[in-house]
Scaffold this active site. Structure first.
Site, PDB file in Angstrom:
ATOM      1  N   ARG A  63      -3.190  17.771   7.416  1.00  0.00           N
ATOM      2  CA  ARG A  63      -2.733  16.487   7.931  1.00  0.00           C
ATOM      3  C   ARG A  63      -1.255  16.348   7.612  1.00  0.00           C
ATOM      4  NH1 ARG A  63      -5.802  14.565  11.913  1.00  0.00           N
ATOM      5  NH2 ARG A  63      -7.958  14.157  11.277  1.00  0.00           N
ATOM      6  N   ALA A  75     -13.982  13.699  13.605  1.00  0.00           N
ATOM      7  CA  ALA A  75     -13.440  12.438  14.119  1.00  0.00           C
ATOM      8  C   ALA A  75     -12.480  12.718  15.260  1.00  0.00           C
ATOM      9  CB  ALA A  75     -12.735  11.690  12.994  1.00  0.00           C
ATOM     10  N   GLU A 139      -5.230  21.785  17.709  1.00  0.00           N
ATOM     11  CA  GLU A 139      -6.143  21.466  16.622  1.00  0.00           C
ATOM     12  C   GLU A 139      -6.592  22.747  15.920  1.00  0.00           C
ATOM     13  OE1 GLU A 139      -9.467  18.001  16.444  1.00  0.00           O
ATOM     14  OE2 GLU A 139      -9.678  19.426  18.075  1.00  0.00           O
TER      15      GLU A 139
END
Length: 182
Positions: A63, A75, A139
């Site tokens: 992150r 999520a 991602e």
């Protein structure tokens, strides 16, 4: 006393692909004016997916905003007009390759109510079957399965600081403690 702050005027500062930022002038409860900087966010979902053997599906990813890897429940952001459950089904499949037969809403949270209107809808998922995941192009994550007790202990001890994961797992633990079949 009515604590409502009323919008007086609004200025758009930034509009990006995902987020917006505006500076609002508000009328405070006592009639004076104040300034509020607001991050606009489309909303999101988070899924506590439980395996048949008592595990919790987790994803580990870097992150950038906090400068470290976090271990989180799957999520993702809502698409325009998308219902939260449809988003939860999509995100679980994309990030983990899992599909669930049973879905239980766990409510929602405002993760940063002081500066953002973001809402994260929380779900529990059971009856998993697995196929291929379909990560977004930008991602990168590692799928992990933690035993329920370990995942919960990480949330309670503070080892896991991810707000959506902590909220979902603690809510799920409370429902289980109340005897609900989750």
């Amino acid at each position: 006393m009515d604590l409502t702050e009323k919008l007086f005027e609004s200025e758009r500062i930034f509009k990006g692909r995902l987020l917006g930022l505006r500076r609002d002038t508000v009328v405070l409860p006592d009639g004076r004016h104040g300034t509020r900087e607001v991050i606009e966010h489309p909303g999101a979902v988070a899924v506590a997916a439980l395996t048949e053997d008592g595990g919790v599906l987790m994803v580990e990813q870097y992150r950038y905003a906090v400068g470290r890897q976090l271990l989180e429940i799957p999520a993702g952001c809502l698409e325009p007009g998308e219902e939260p459950l449809a988003c939860a089904v999509r995100e679980l499949r994309e990030e983990t390759g899992a599909c669930a037969k049973e879905w239980t809403p766990l409510g929602y949270i405002y993760p940063t109510a002081g500066c953002s209107g973001e809402v994260i809808h929380l779900f529990a998922a059971r009856g998993l079957s697995f196929g291929e995941g379909q990560l977004d192009a930008d991602e990168f994550l590692t799928l992990r399965t933690l035993p329920w007790a370990e995942a919960l202990e990480q949330c309670i001890s503070g080892e896991n600081p991810d707000a959506k994961t902590v909220a979902a797992l603690l809510r799920l633990a409370q429902l289980r403690a109340a005897g609900l079949p989750l």
